[in-house]
Scaffold this active site. Structure first.
Site, PDB file in Angstrom:
ATOM      1  N   ASP A  65      34.447  11.237  36.656  1.00  0.00           N
ATOM      2  CA  ASP A  65      33.318  10.881  35.808  1.00  0.00           C
ATOM      3  C   ASP A  65      33.894  10.270  34.537  1.00  0.00           C
ATOM      4  OD1 ASP A  65      31.174  10.773  34.003  1.00  0.00           O
ATOM      5  OD2 ASP A  65      30.168  12.463  34.964  1.00  0.00           O
ATOM      6  N   TYR A  85      25.325   3.156  29.016  1.00  0.00           N
ATOM      7  CA  TYR A  85      24.541   3.149  27.765  1.00  0.00           C
ATOM      8  C   TYR A  85      25.269   3.846  26.630  1.00  0.00           C
ATOM      9  CZ  TYR A  85      23.248   7.629  29.849  1.00  0.00           C
ATOM     10  OH  TYR A  85      23.294   8.859  30.442  1.00  0.00           O
ATOM     11  N   LYS A  86      26.480   4.367  26.913  1.00  0.00           N
ATOM     12  CA  LYS A  86      27.278   5.011  25.864  1.00  0.00           C
ATOM     13  C   LYS A  86      28.146   3.934  25.219  1.00  0.00           C
ATOM     14  CE  LYS A  86      26.677   9.469  27.984  1.00  0.00           C
ATOM     15  NZ  LYS A  86      27.109  10.464  28.951  1.00  0.00           N
TER      16      LYS A  86
HETATM   17  C1  LIG Z   1      26.116  11.066  29.792  1.00  0.00           C
HETATM   18  C2  LIG Z   1      26.719  11.691  30.997  1.00  0.00           C
HETATM   19  C3  LIG Z   1      26.037  11.694  32.221  1.00  0.00           C
HETATM   20  C4  LIG Z   1      24.637  11.137  32.257  1.00  0.00           C
HETATM   21  O1  LIG Z   1      24.046  10.978  33.479  1.00  0.00           O
HETATM   22  P1  LIG Z   1      22.626  10.227  33.542  1.00  0.00           P
HETATM   23  O2  LIG Z   1      22.276  10.216  34.958  1.00  0.00           O
HETATM   24  O3  LIG Z   1      22.827   8.865  32.945  1.00  0.00           O
HETATM   25  O4  LIG Z   1      21.674  11.008  32.702  1.00  0.00           O
HETATM   26  C5  LIG Z   1      26.684  12.235  33.315  1.00  0.00           C
HETATM   27  N1  LIG Z   1      27.925  12.769  33.225  1.00  0.00           N
HETATM   28  C6  LIG Z   1      28.598  12.797  32.034  1.00  0.00           C
HETATM   29  C7  LIG Z   1      29.960  13.391  31.951  1.00  0.00           C
HETATM   30  C8  LIG Z   1      28.002  12.258  30.894  1.00  0.00           C
HETATM   31  O5  LIG Z   1      28.640  12.290  29.729  1.00  0.00           O
END
Ligand SMILES: *Cc1c(COP(=O)(O)O)cnc(C)c1O
Length: 414
Positions: A212, A237-238
């Site tokens: 991830d 989006y980050k």
């Molecule tokens: C932000 C984040 C997510 C977000 O998942 P969404 O499906 O976009 O809400 C997942 N895993 C990690 C480690 C994150 O930081």
């Protein structure tokens, strides 16, 4: 370190003056205001160029070309934008990356594909290894996939101020491990793990790894092909500034394309979508990991950030990121430690991603007070104030002003 000069505003000004990337900050919407933004690791600021791109798209490609747009590039956008992310940011040769779905859904698809494959090859591989303090979506998905497949979870105990290292992983994997699901940068502490080393540890045990990259992509260099990684998913989006709810990107190493089958078998992942025939035959290559109609609108803003990241280069971004987080740690030590706060992120820069977390029992109230005065970090229980310092849109002066506000709010509650 508590030398008064560390906290001088003049020092922030000097750091900004010496920063080769400083001028890029003006390309972001809102940079001209005094607002302090410390949450680029959760929702990046928009680029000014994005306003033009969105308007141009509505008037031109969407409004003018209409359905012809699908033949004029939209259908391939998941793979063309994926390849750009692959080349500029995560060390993936072409043809292995895609954009689509939410991070959660794409994590599910790739994790399921991996465990299905592992169990076909060796039904005794019945375990999924995951961090017990990893981001909730990752933990919840591991639980539901284990339940669907009759598998077990092996939880890695995570220190809230740290993360998972190679020795810890080595002790947890074995002949029963099917999949290891790991964050490259821990969302809470920003602990930066060694992608190459942990991938090797998992592979030595015969396990596959799903990385991830949500908190790494766009801020920390990643080298998926070099690590020998199997699978990866990350947020756009980050640090990719794709806008709220922008679709995720994913990576599947080419060697796995013919053997993995993902569970959401929609028409866009079919070998011949417009034949609309009976039965599902997966496309060749990474296209088989797509499911439905490409989220074209959602892929617009991230292309502007990719333009900028390609221009600057991820190595320079990382250099600035390290300088920003080091400065935030210095200010936290000088200003916040005397008020009872502690830095809950690695002090070793080699082990630190793009944000810094500072703990204090009253940080929840402090965060609310900060938001009311246009200083925007975020808060994670228990007591964690996260300072997300997006390298291209954050100045040293902003770090100084923001930490000074944190000090004032903490002092008011002392
Ligand atoms: C932000 C984040 C997510 C977000 O998942 P969404 O499906 O976009 O809400 C997942 N895993 C990690 C480690 C994150 O930081």
């Amino acid at each position: 370190m508590t030398d008064a000069r560390v906290t001088d505003a003049a020092r922030a000004a000097a750091l900004d003056a010496a920063d080769p990337l400083a001028a890029h900050r003006d390309r972001f919407v809102g940079a001209e205001t005094p607002l302090v933004y410390f949450d680029g690791n959760s929702l990046g600021r928009p680029l000014r160029a994005t306003a033009d791109r969105l308007a141009g798209f509505v008037g031109g490609e969407w409004g003018g070309r209409l359905i012809r747009g699908w033949d004029e590039g939209w259908m391939d956008l998941p793979l063309t934008v994926g390849d750009r992310i692959g080349a500029a940011l995560v060390g993936a040769a072409p043809g292995q990356a895609l954009v689509g779905d939410s991070t959660t859904v794409l994590l599910y698809k790739l994790a399921r594909a991996a465990v299905d494959h592992q169990q076909r090859v060796d039904p005794t591989r019945t375990e999924i290894v995951v961090g017990d303090d990893d981001f909730p979506t990752d933990r919840y998905l591991a639980e539901s996939i284990a339940a669907e497949r009759g598998m077990r979870l092996r939880w890695l105990a995570m220190d809230q101020a740290g993360g998972v290292d190679a020795d810890q992983l080595r002790a947890a994997v074995g002949p029963e491990t099917a999949l290891v699901l790991l964050s490259h940068v821990a969302y809470r502490s920003a602990y930066l793990t060694d992608g190459a080393a942990l991938t090797a540890v998992a592979h030595d045990a015969g396990a596959m790894v799903l990385w991830d990259l949500s908190h790494s992509v766009g801020s920390v260099p990643v080298d998926l092909d070099g690590w020998g990684a199997d699978l990866a998913v990350g947020c756009s989006y980050k640090y990719l500034n794709g806008g709220p709810g922008a679709p995720a990107f994913g990576y599947v190493a080419a060697r796995h394309h013919d053997t993995l089958t993902q569970p959401v078998t929609g028409w866009i992942g079919h070998a011949d979508p417009f034949a609309m025939g009976p039965g599902y035959t997966p496309a060749t290559g990474v296209r088989r990991f797509l499911s439905g109609t490409p989220p074209v609108l959602g892929m617009l803003a991230m292309q502007d950030m990719l333009d900028l990241l390609e221009e600057v280069g991820i190595a320079a971004v990382r250099t600035k990121s390290l300088a920003l987080t080091a400065y935030a740690v210095e200010l936290a030590d000088a200003w916040l430690a005397p008020l009872g706060a502690t830095v809950a992120s690695p002090r070793d820069p080699e082990l630190r991603g793009g944000h810094v977390t500072v703990h204090h029992p009253r940080m929840r109230e402090v965060t609310a007070a900060l938001w009311a005065r246009d200083v925007i970090p975020d808060y994670r229980d228990p007591g964690g104030l996260r300072l997300g310092l997006s390298p291209l849109s954050t100045s040293f002066a902003e770090v100084h002003a923001g930490l000074e506000a944190v000090r004032a709010e903490l002092a008011a509650r002392a």
